[in-house]
Design an enzyme around this catalytic site. Structure first.
Site, short mmCIF file in Angstrom:
data_model
loop_
_atom_site.label_atom_id
_atom_site.label_comp_id
_atom_site.label_asym_id
_atom_site.label_seq_id
_atom_site.Cartn_x
_atom_site.Cartn_y
_atom_site.Cartn_z
N ASN A 9 18.35 14.30 -1.34
CA ASN A 9 17.39 13.33 -0.78
C ASN A 9 18.21 12.38 0.10
OD1 ASN A 9 15.54 11.33 -0.28
ND2 ASN A 9 14.87 11.11 -2.41
N ARG A 94 14.31 16.67 0.46
CA ARG A 94 13.15 15.85 0.78
C ARG A 94 13.08 15.72 2.30
NH1 ARG A 94 12.48 9.39 0.10
NH2 ARG A 94 10.33 9.34 0.78
N HIS A 182 4.97 9.63 0.72
CA HIS A 182 5.33 9.50 -0.71
C HIS A 182 4.65 10.57 -1.55
CE1 HIS A 182 6.21 5.04 0.28
NE2 HIS A 182 7.36 5.66 0.11
N GLY A 213 10.05 1.31 0.54
CA GLY A 213 8.84 1.77 1.23
C GLY A 213 7.70 1.65 0.22
N ARG A 242 8.95 -3.33 7.01
CA ARG A 242 7.81 -2.85 7.81
C ARG A 242 6.59 -3.69 7.47
NH1 ARG A 242 8.21 3.33 5.87
NH2 ARG A 242 9.85 2.57 4.51
N ILE A 330 9.98 -1.54 -7.36
CA ILE A 330 9.40 -2.85 -7.68
C ILE A 330 8.57 -2.74 -8.96
CG2 ILE A 330 7.80 -4.64 -6.87
CD1 ILE A 330 8.63 -3.77 -3.96
N GLU A 380 10.92 12.05 -7.82
CA GLU A 380 10.72 12.92 -6.66
C GLU A 380 11.70 14.10 -6.68
OE1 GLU A 380 11.20 9.21 -4.72
OE2 GLU A 380 9.62 9.64 -3.27
P1 AMP Z 1 12.98 2.16 -4.44
O1 AMP Z 1 12.79 2.27 -2.96
O2 AMP Z 1 11.89 2.79 -5.24
O3 AMP Z 1 14.35 2.56 -4.91
O4 AMP Z 1 12.88 0.59 -4.75
C1 AMP Z 1 13.81 -0.30 -4.23
C2 AMP Z 1 13.25 -1.71 -4.27
O5 AMP Z 1 12.84 -2.05 -5.60
C3 AMP Z 1 14.27 -2.78 -3.89
O6 AMP Z 1 14.29 -2.99 -2.50
C4 AMP Z 1 13.78 -3.99 -4.62
O7 AMP Z 1 12.95 -4.76 -3.75
C5 AMP Z 1 12.93 -3.46 -5.75
N1 AMP Z 1 13.51 -3.78 -7.07
C6 AMP Z 1 14.49 -3.12 -7.73
N2 AMP Z 1 14.77 -3.73 -8.90
C7 AMP Z 1 13.95 -4.79 -8.97
C8 AMP Z 1 13.73 -5.85 -9.94
N3 AMP Z 1 14.44 -5.92 -11.07
N4 AMP Z 1 12.79 -6.77 -9.66
C9 AMP Z 1 12.06 -6.72 -8.53
N5 AMP Z 1 12.21 -5.76 -7.59
C10 AMP Z 1 13.13 -4.81 -7.80
#
Ligand code: AMP
Length: 395
Positions: A9, A94, A182, A213, A242, A330, A380
Site C-alpha cells: 500500500n 492498493r 476508501h 483522508g 482537503r 481518528i 484494507e
Molecule cells: P489514517 O489515515 O487512518 O492512518 O489516520 C491518520 C489520522 O488519524 C492522523 O492524521 C490523525 O489526525 C488521526 N489520529 C491518529 N491518532 C489519533 C488520536 N489518538 N487522536 C485523534 N486523532 C488521531
C-alpha cells in the site's frame, strides 16, 4: 516452503507492506507487517511479526531513500533476506482509481498499467505513488503476478442516481461519475459486520472512514448505496489538507479573480485546505485536540458538523438508519471525537454509552439505542490479500 501473498500500500511518502501465509484451506494468516515512512525526508523501515514483536527498525538519510521506487527496492531487499528467499506467489497493491473500466481487482499487465496511469489526474495524491511500485516490480520481476485492488471497486453498482452528476450524458460516458473511494476499507467493514455487529449487518448502516483522508459510505444489506467522495477524493468531508465539498463557484472565483491555473487549484484543493487550511495550525486531529487556539476548535467543530450533515444525508439516501460504524485513524484512536460525533447524532436515536466508548467498543451505544454505534478497526491490507489470492487462483 509456504506460499505467501505480499500486500503493498504505497503513498506519497510511505509504503505499508504485509505478508500473509496461504493456509491449506486458502485461509490467510498475517506473518509480518511493516512500513517505510518519511520517504525523502527522514526515512525509516520498521516491521513486526504478527504478534507485534519488532523485526527491523532502521533509519536512513533522505538521499538513501529519496522516493517511493527506491523505498520499494529497499523493502524487497529486506523481505528477501528476512524470508530467506521465500518468494510470494502474488503481490497485491492498493490502487486508488479504477475509472469506469476496472470495476474489480485485476492482474496487471503493461496495457492495464498504462490505462491506470492515465487516471493519475483523477487521484494525483495517490495514484502515481500506488502505481510506481507496480512498475518497479514489473521491470525487475516481469513474471511476478501483480494484482491491482481499487478503492473505487466496492462502490460499483451504486444506484444510477448516486453515480451521476447533473451534467450532459457525454461526460458521464467519458467517465465523469461519482465513483467513491476508501472502498477496500468499506468492503472490509461490510464483511466484518455479520461477525462483529450481526444485528445491523443486513440493515442500513453508515460507515465513517475518518483518517487523514475521510469519507462516509451508506451500506444497505452489505452493498454500497452512496458515498461522500465522488469523481476524485476531494468531495464530501473536510480532511487533513482537503476541504471536501465546496461550492464550485469558489473555484470560478479563484480562477477569474485570483488568476489560479489548474496546478494552483490542484495544490489548493489537495494540500492547502481542510483542517490544515481552516486552523492554520495542523492537519492532524491530535494537534488540534491538544491546542487551545480557537482556530483549532473551529476546525474540529467544522469537521464534526460536516460528519453530522453527511450522516443525515446518507440516512436519507437509504430511507433509514440502523447503525453507524466509525473506522480509521481518528475514529479508532480518539474517544473524544467518537463521542462528539455520536452526541451529534442523538436526534437520530443514537445514545452513546460513554463507558463503552472510553473502553474502545466495539459497541459504543447503549442497549436501548434506536440506532447503534460501533468502532471497528479497518484492515484494507487483508482485503487486498483476499482479492489477490482470488485473482491468482483464478489465473
Ligand atoms: P489514517 O489515515 O487512518 O492512518 O489516520 C491518520 C489520522 O488519524 C492522523 O492524521 C490523525 O489526525 C488521526 N489520529 C491518529 N491518532 C489519533 C488520536 N489518538 N487522536 C485523534 N486523532 C488521531
Amino acid at each position: 516452503m509456504a506460499d505467501t501473498i505480499l500486500v503493498v500500500n504505497a503513498g506519497s511518502s510511505s509504503i505499508k507492506f504485509c505478508v500473509y501465509h496461504i493456509g491449506a484451506t486458502s485461509d490467510l494468516s498475517l506473518t509480518l507487517k511493516g512500513q517505510v515512512s518519511g520517504v525523502g525526508t527522514r526515512p525509516s523501515l520498521r516491521a513486526s511479526d504478527a504478534g507485534g514483536r519488532p523485526l527491523v527498525d532502521e533509519t536512513f538519510s533522505a538521499t538513501e531513500i529519496p522516493d517511493v521506487a527506491v523505498a520499494m527496492g529497499r523493502v524487497g531487499a529486506w523481505l528477501r533476506e528476512h524470508l530467506a528467499g521465500e518468494v510470494p506467489v502474488a503481490i497485491g497493491h492498493r490502487v486508488a482509481h479504477g475509472g469506469p473500466t476496472y470495476r474489480a481487482p485485476v492482474s496487471v499487465d503493461n496495457d492495464t498499467l498504462a490505462a491506470l496511469e492515465r487516471l493519475v489526474p483523477l487521484a494525483p495524491m495517490h495514484q502515481p505513488y500506488n502505481l510506481r511500485p507496480i512498475r518497479t516490480i514489473q521491470e525487475r520481476f516481469p513474471s511476478t503476478v501483480q494484482v491491482a485492488c481499487f478503492d473505487t471497486g466496492f462502490h460499483q453498482g451504486h444506484p444510477d442516481v448516486a453515480d451521476r452528476f447533473a451534467i450532459p450524458e457525454t461526460l458521464y460516458q467519458e467517465g465523469v461519475r461519482r465513483y467513491g473511494f476508501h472502498g477496500l476499507s468499506y468492503e472490509y467493514i461490510a464483511r466484518a459486520l455479520p461477525r462483529v455487529a450481526p444485528e445491523i449487518a443486513q440493515g442500513s448502516v453508515v460507515v465513517a472512514h475518518l483518517g487523514s483522508g475521510a469519507s462516509m459510505c451508506a451500506i444497505k444489506g452489505g452493498r454500497s448505496m452512496d458515498s461522500t467522495m465522488a469523481f476524485t477524493g476531494l468531495d464530501g468531508l473536510p480532511m487533513g489538507t482537503r476541504c471536501g465539498q465546496i461550492d464550485p463557484g469558489v473555484l470560478l472565483y479563484l480562477v477569474s479573480e485570483k488568476g489560479y491555473g489548474a496546478k494552483e487549484l490542484e495544490r489548493f484543493l489537495y494540500h492547502e485546505t481542510g483542517l490544515h487550511g481552516l486552523s492554520g495550525i495542523s492537519n492532524d486531529v491530535r494537534d488540534l485536540l491538544a491546542s487551545d487556539d480557537q482556530r483549532a476548535r473551529l476546525a474540529l467543530d467544522y469537521f464534526v458538523y460536516r460528519v453530522e450533515r453527511e450522516l443525515g444525508a446518507l440516512a436519507a439516501a437509504m430511507q433509514g438508519l440502523d447503525g453507524v460504524v466509525l473506522t480509521a485513524g481518528i475514529s479508532e484512536n480518539s474517544p473524544e471525537m467518537r463521542a462528539r460525533i455520536c452526541r451529534g447524532a442523538a436526534w437520530l436515536g443514537l445514545k452513546l454509552d460513554e463507558a463503552a466508548n472510553r473502553a474502545g467498543g466495539p459497541r459504543i451505544s447503549t442497549r436501548d439505542s434506536k440506532v447503534s454505534a460501533w468502532v471497528i478497526p479497518t484492515d484494507e491490507e487483508r482485503m487486498i490479500a483476499e482479492h489477490t489470492l482470488k485473482v491468482w487462483r483464478e489465473q
